[in-house]
Each structure stands twice: as structure tokens, then as C-alpha cells.
Design a protein around this motif. Structure first.
Motif, short mmCIF file in Angstrom:
data_model
loop_
_atom_site.label_atom_id
_atom_site.label_comp_id
_atom_site.label_asym_id
_atom_site.label_seq_id
_atom_site.Cartn_x
_atom_site.Cartn_y
_atom_site.Cartn_z
N THR A 119 17.08 7.00 9.68
CA THR A 119 17.29 5.80 10.52
C THR A 119 18.47 4.97 10.00
OG1 THR A 119 14.92 5.73 11.00
CG2 THR A 119 16.20 3.74 11.46
N GLY A 120 18.52 4.82 8.68
CA GLY A 120 19.61 4.05 8.10
C GLY A 120 20.97 4.69 8.35
N LEU A 121 21.05 6.01 8.25
CA LEU A 121 22.31 6.71 8.50
C LEU A 121 22.75 6.57 9.95
CD1 LEU A 121 21.75 9.96 6.39
CD2 LEU A 121 23.39 8.12 5.91
N ILE A 122 21.78 6.66 10.87
CA ILE A 122 22.12 6.51 12.29
C ILE A 122 22.64 5.10 12.57
CG2 ILE A 122 21.16 6.44 14.63
CD1 ILE A 122 19.31 8.72 13.86
N LEU A 123 21.98 4.10 11.96
CA LEU A 123 22.43 2.72 12.13
C LEU A 123 23.82 2.51 11.54
CD1 LEU A 123 19.14 0.72 11.38
CD2 LEU A 123 20.21 1.12 13.61
N LEU A 124 24.07 3.15 10.40
CA LEU A 124 25.38 3.04 9.76
C LEU A 124 26.46 3.67 10.63
CD1 LEU A 124 26.41 1.80 7.15
CD2 LEU A 124 26.20 4.05 6.06
N SER A 125 26.15 4.84 11.20
CA SER A 125 27.10 5.49 12.11
C SER A 125 27.35 4.63 13.34
CB SER A 125 26.55 6.86 12.53
OG SER A 125 27.43 7.50 13.43
N ALA A 140 34.29 7.85 7.35
CA ALA A 140 32.90 7.41 7.16
C ALA A 140 31.99 7.97 8.23
CB ALA A 140 32.85 5.88 7.15
N THR A 141 32.42 7.91 9.49
CA THR A 141 31.59 8.41 10.59
C THR A 141 31.35 9.90 10.47
OG1 THR A 141 32.50 6.69 12.04
CG2 THR A 141 31.41 8.55 13.10
N THR A 142 32.37 10.65 10.11
CA THR A 142 32.23 12.10 9.99
C THR A 142 31.27 12.47 8.87
OG1 THR A 142 34.50 12.40 10.78
CG2 THR A 142 33.49 14.26 9.63
N ILE A 143 31.42 11.81 7.72
CA ILE A 143 30.53 12.10 6.59
C ILE A 143 29.09 11.72 6.92
CG2 ILE A 143 29.98 11.45 4.22
CD1 ILE A 143 32.98 11.13 3.73
N ILE A 144 28.91 10.57 7.53
CA ILE A 144 27.56 10.11 7.88
C ILE A 144 26.91 11.04 8.89
CG2 ILE A 144 26.25 8.27 9.00
CD1 ILE A 144 28.28 6.29 7.76
N ASN A 145 27.64 11.42 9.91
CA ASN A 145 27.08 12.32 10.93
C ASN A 145 26.75 13.69 10.33
OD1 ASN A 145 27.34 10.31 12.81
ND2 ASN A 145 29.18 11.14 13.78
N PHE A 170 21.88 14.76 20.58
CA PHE A 170 21.46 13.81 21.61
C PHE A 170 21.27 12.42 21.00
CE2 PHE A 170 18.05 11.63 23.94
CZ PHE A 170 18.61 11.60 25.21
N LEU A 171 20.62 12.36 19.83
CA LEU A 171 20.40 11.07 19.18
C LEU A 171 21.72 10.39 18.80
CD1 LEU A 171 17.38 11.89 16.80
CD2 LEU A 171 17.35 10.48 18.86
N LEU A 172 22.65 11.19 18.29
CA LEU A 172 23.94 10.62 17.89
C LEU A 172 24.73 10.11 19.09
CD1 LEU A 172 25.08 13.14 15.12
CD2 LEU A 172 24.30 10.79 14.81
N ILE A 173 24.70 10.89 20.17
CA ILE A 173 25.44 10.48 21.38
C ILE A 173 24.90 9.15 21.92
CG2 ILE A 173 25.87 11.06 23.80
CD1 ILE A 173 26.03 14.00 22.92
N ILE A 174 23.58 9.03 21.96
CA ILE A 174 22.97 7.83 22.54
C ILE A 174 23.05 6.65 21.58
CG2 ILE A 174 20.85 6.80 23.44
CD1 ILE A 174 22.13 8.88 25.28
N PHE A 175 22.54 6.85 20.35
CA PHE A 175 22.33 5.72 19.43
C PHE A 175 23.52 5.45 18.50
CE2 PHE A 175 18.03 7.26 20.46
CZ PHE A 175 17.48 6.09 20.93
N ALA A 176 24.40 6.43 18.33
CA ALA A 176 25.51 6.23 17.40
C ALA A 176 26.88 6.24 18.08
CB ALA A 176 25.48 7.31 16.30
N GLU A 177 26.91 6.55 19.37
CA GLU A 177 28.20 6.62 20.05
C GLU A 177 28.24 5.72 21.30
OE1 GLU A 177 31.01 7.95 19.15
OE2 GLU A 177 30.22 8.82 17.30
N ILE A 178 27.55 6.15 22.36
CA ILE A 178 27.70 5.47 23.65
C ILE A 178 27.21 4.03 23.60
CG2 ILE A 178 27.01 5.47 26.07
CD1 ILE A 178 26.95 8.50 25.99
N ALA A 179 25.95 3.84 23.18
CA ALA A 179 25.39 2.48 23.17
C ALA A 179 26.18 1.54 22.24
CB ALA A 179 23.91 2.53 22.77
N PRO A 180 26.48 1.94 21.00
CA PRO A 180 27.26 1.04 20.14
C PRO A 180 28.66 0.73 20.68
CG PRO A 180 26.22 2.75 18.84
CD PRO A 180 26.05 3.13 20.27
#
Length: 425
Positions: free
Chosen positions: A14-20, A69-74, A105-115
Motif C-alpha cells: 500500500t505504501g509503495l502504491i501511494l508513493l508511486s 523513482a516511479t520506475t523503481i517503485i513500480n 490494473f492497480l497501478l493504472i488506476i491508483f498510481a497513474e490515471i487517478a493521481p
């Protein structure tokens, strides 16, 4: 991974997704923020704005940090989810495929589009606080950024892309500035907006558009009898008069009426030479000079009044500094009685408007919200003569751009009075 509690693994995920999401949202906010407002805040001493400006002046390093940072976190998120899936369901190709699809799917929604949508919607609220975090990160990650940029610059060099130029040129053209003013909405008072828009139009307006036409010039004829000259000076409306001899194309100077009145107060017999000594040299202007250039010429030559002449040297009209100022900020000076440009006119309740034929088309378009062409004739009389190709009789009607024009009175080979009838498009 089995030694690490499941709750800690989920918390880490969860923390990594929020960081991304933070880096994605910040990147979009920084690129979408209003640079002009940001510089304004920085000049006023806003600390967060200064930090943000510092970041945007180092766009290459900023983007490198965010993308690294984004690449490493993802990558860490993908590895963690894959490990959790294998631990829960075993090392199976289907399990890995499903886990990869799920984390994508999680990254696209919560770490890309919505942010990114949030960052684009609230760029200033996000970019300013985030700059406090990104500035020290750039300094800490400087060695990594330098190492990565070695390969990036080498690749760009092979592609012959010049990286020395700034990534964004923030200089605005007059058209872009005009759009900013138009989109200012309630942030710019209507009067201020009108003045700014008029300033942008100065270079597209010639002195012909703002001049007093030749037929309306109040001038002094030195060939007239002395009594007539004295009478005109005591009843004239302006404080400066063009002076000619014989006919108006032979202008010999400009007279300050105050000096002439001082001369008239003397108890002596006056002659033409007395008035000639009061003249200052005339200042002539080519008829196609744009208003902005002429304003500059007035300033450089310390002049306030110019005589407009055509290519044959014949007088076409007169323009004063006040005419140009009124073109910028609106009418404010008193004008000669009967001057059509000074009359306030508007539509009546029945959609009619009575005008003189000498009324400027630009004034009509501004005040009546019409779209008469401005490329040819400058007055309503000229427009009608161009369309009709003859001097008409009274009670003739013509339709031009959603407006019916009725010729009410013709006098001395020109259209004197017209009536406009608005047609709702």
C-alpha cells in the motif's frame, strides 16, 4: 518472504502504491502549474513558490528523479505482488500472469490515471507543498541522476537532439497574451480588460481609422480677411488649429490659439504676418502609419498633432495624441459639437439607430456590436458608396451583415443621415 508478516507485506504494498501515486501526481501538477502566476508569487517572496521555480528551472533533473523513482517503485510493487501470489497459490504460470495483470490494473488506476487527474485539477495546491520534498531528493539523488543522464544524453546526441535549449519556451506572443486577457474572466476588471485588448490592437489600426476626416477639420485660412480670421479665433473650439493659405492642401503651420488670443488682446492693427509669426512647423504623417508606430513618433518628436497626407501629398485628415489615447482607454475628452465620433449612440428598444454618414465603422462595430468590414472604407458613407457604386438618392435601403441600412438624407454628394435596423441572426 515467509519470515515477514502478511500484514507488513500488505502495508508495504500500500505504501509503495501511494508513493508511486505521489510522484505521478506531482509530475502532472508541476507540468500543469501556471508558470506566470508561480513567478509572480515567487517575486512576492512566497517560499514554496521560490522552491517550485527552482525545480522547474531544472526540468531535466526533476523529470529524471521522478521517472527513476516511479520506475523503481513500480518494479518493487510488481515483485512484491508476484511474491505474495506465489506464496499464496504456488509457483504457477497462470498465477504469475494473473498477478501481473492485477498489479498492472492497480497501478493504472491508483498510481497513474487517478493521481494525474488530481494533479492536473489542483496543480498549485499539490506542486507547491511537494516541492519541499522534491528539492532535497534531487540533491540526494544527484549521483544517480548524473549517471542515468550520461546514457540519456548519449542517446539524444546520436539522435542529433540539442539538449542545451530549454525544454519550454515560455515567451508569449501578442496573440497568446490576448487570449490570456480574454480568458481572465472575473480576475480582470472589465475596464482593464478593454484597455489591454485595445493595446494589442494598436498595431493593426492605422491613423486613418482614428483621424478627423478632412471635411471635419477646423482650420484657419490665412488668405481670408483679417476680420474673418479674428472672428474664427474667438469662436474656435480647439486650442490648436492647422493653418493653410488658399486651400487646405497648402498647410503652412499650426497655431496655438492661446498665443493668438494674446495677440488679439493688444490694441493694434493686425496683419497676416502677425499671425504667421505664431505658427509652428506642421507635422505630416503618411496615411498608412499604424497607430502604435505613430504613438512612438509623437513621443520621439514631442508632437501632439499631425496632418495625415496620402502618397500625392494631399491632406486626408488630422490626428491628435488624444485620438490615440482614446483609442486605447476610451473617450474622455470633450469634442467639437456635431462630431459624429463623440456622439453616444445605441440601439433603441425597436432595434433602430440614427447615425451620421461620417460615423466611423470601427465605432459602429464597437458600440452596436456589428461586423461591418474594415478593410476598405472607414466611414458609413464610404461603405454605402462602395456597395452602391453611385451616390444614391434618399430613402434607399441596403442589407449588410444582418443590418438594414436606410439612407435618410443625402447632401453635397455624400450620405448625411442613415438609419440602421438590426436584424436578429
Amino acid at each position: 518472504m515467509s519470515d515477514i508478516p502478511l500484514w507488513l507485506q500488505i502495508l508495504s504494498l500500500t505504501g509503495l502504491i501511494l508513493l508511486s501515486a505521489f510522484f505521478s501526481m506531482t509530475e502532472t501538477a508541476l507540468m500543469a502549474i501556471n508558470r506566470h502566476r508561480l513567478r509572480h508569487l515567487a517575486k512576492r517572496g512566497h517560499a514554496l513558490a521560490k522552491t517550485t521555480v527552482w525545480l522547474l528551472e531544472r526540468t531535466n533533473k526533476l523529470l529524471s528523479l521522478i521517472l527513476i523513482a516511479t520506475t523503481i517503485i513500480n518494479a518493487m510493487i510488481t515483485a512484491l505482488v508476484t511474491a505474495l501470489a506465489i506464496e499464496a497459490f504456488g509457483n504457477n504460470d497462470k498465477v504469475i500472469t494473473i498477478a501481473t495483470a492485477a498489479i498492472a490494473f492497480l497501478l493504472i488506476i491508483f498510481a497513474e490515471i487517478a493521481p494525474k487527474i488530481i494533479g492536473a485539477s489542483y496543480p498549485e495546491k499539490i506542486a507547491l507543498p511537494a516541492s519541499v520534498i522534491l528539492q532535497p531528493l534531487i540533491k540526494l539523488a544527484q549521483p544517480i541522476i548524473w549517471f542515468v543522464n550520461l546514457f540519456v544524453n548519449a542517446l539524444l546526441g546520436l539522435l542529433r537532439i540539442n539538449t542545451d535549449k530549454p525544454m519550454h519556451d515560455h515567451r508569449l506572443s501578442p496573440e497568446e497574451l490576448r487570449s490570456i486577457v480574454l480568458e481572465g474572466g472575473n480576475f480582470i476588471p472589465q475596464k482593464h480588460k478593454s484597455i489591454l485588448l485595445n493595446l494589442f490592437d494598436l498595431e493593426s489600426v492605422s491613423v486613418n481609422d482614428v483621424m478627423t476626416p478632412r471635411s471635419q477639420i477646423e482650420a484657419l485660412n490665412l488668405s481670408a480677411p483679417i476680420e474673418e480670421i479674428q472672428s474664427q479665433l474667438t469662436t474656435c473650439y480647439h486650442n490648436k488649429l492647422p493653418v493653410y493659405e488658399g486651400e487646405i492642401n497648402h498647410i503652412v503651420g499650426v497655431m496655438h490659439v492661446r498665443k493668438a488670443m494674446a495677440l488679439l488682446s493688444r490694441d493694434q492693427e493686425l496683419t497676416t504676418d502677425h499671425f504667421r509669426q505664431l505658427l509652428t512647423p506642421p507635422y505630416f504623417i503618411p496615411q498608412d502609419t499604424d497607430v502604435f508606430t505613430q504613438l512612438t513618433y509623437f513621443q520621439e518628436n514631442r508632437e501632439k498633432l499631425g496632418i495625415i497626407v496620402d502618397e500625392y501629398g494631399e491632406v486626408q485628415g488630422l490626428v491628435a495624441l488624444e485620438d490615440i489615447i482614446e483609442e486605447m482607454i476610451g473617450e474622455f475628452t470633450t469634442s467639437m459639437p456635431g462630431d459624429a465620433r463623440a456622439d453616444t449612440f445605441s440601439w433603441t428598444e425597436t432595434g433602430e439607430c440614427l447615425l451620421e454618414g461620417s460615423t466611423s465603422l470601427r465605432d459602429i462595430n464597437k458600440r452596436l456590436n456589428l461586423q461591418f468590414p474594415l478593410t476598405g472604407a472607414k466611414t458609413l458613407n464610404g461603405l454605402l458608396l462602395d456597395y452602391l457604386e453611385e451616390i444614391p438618392e434618399a430613402n434607399v435601403c441596403i442589407k449588410i451583415h444582418h443590418c438594414i441600412i436606410e439612407i435618410v438624407q443625402v447632401q453635397h454628394q455624400s450620405i448625411k443621415i442613415v438609419r440602421l435596423l438590426r436584424i436578429d441572426a
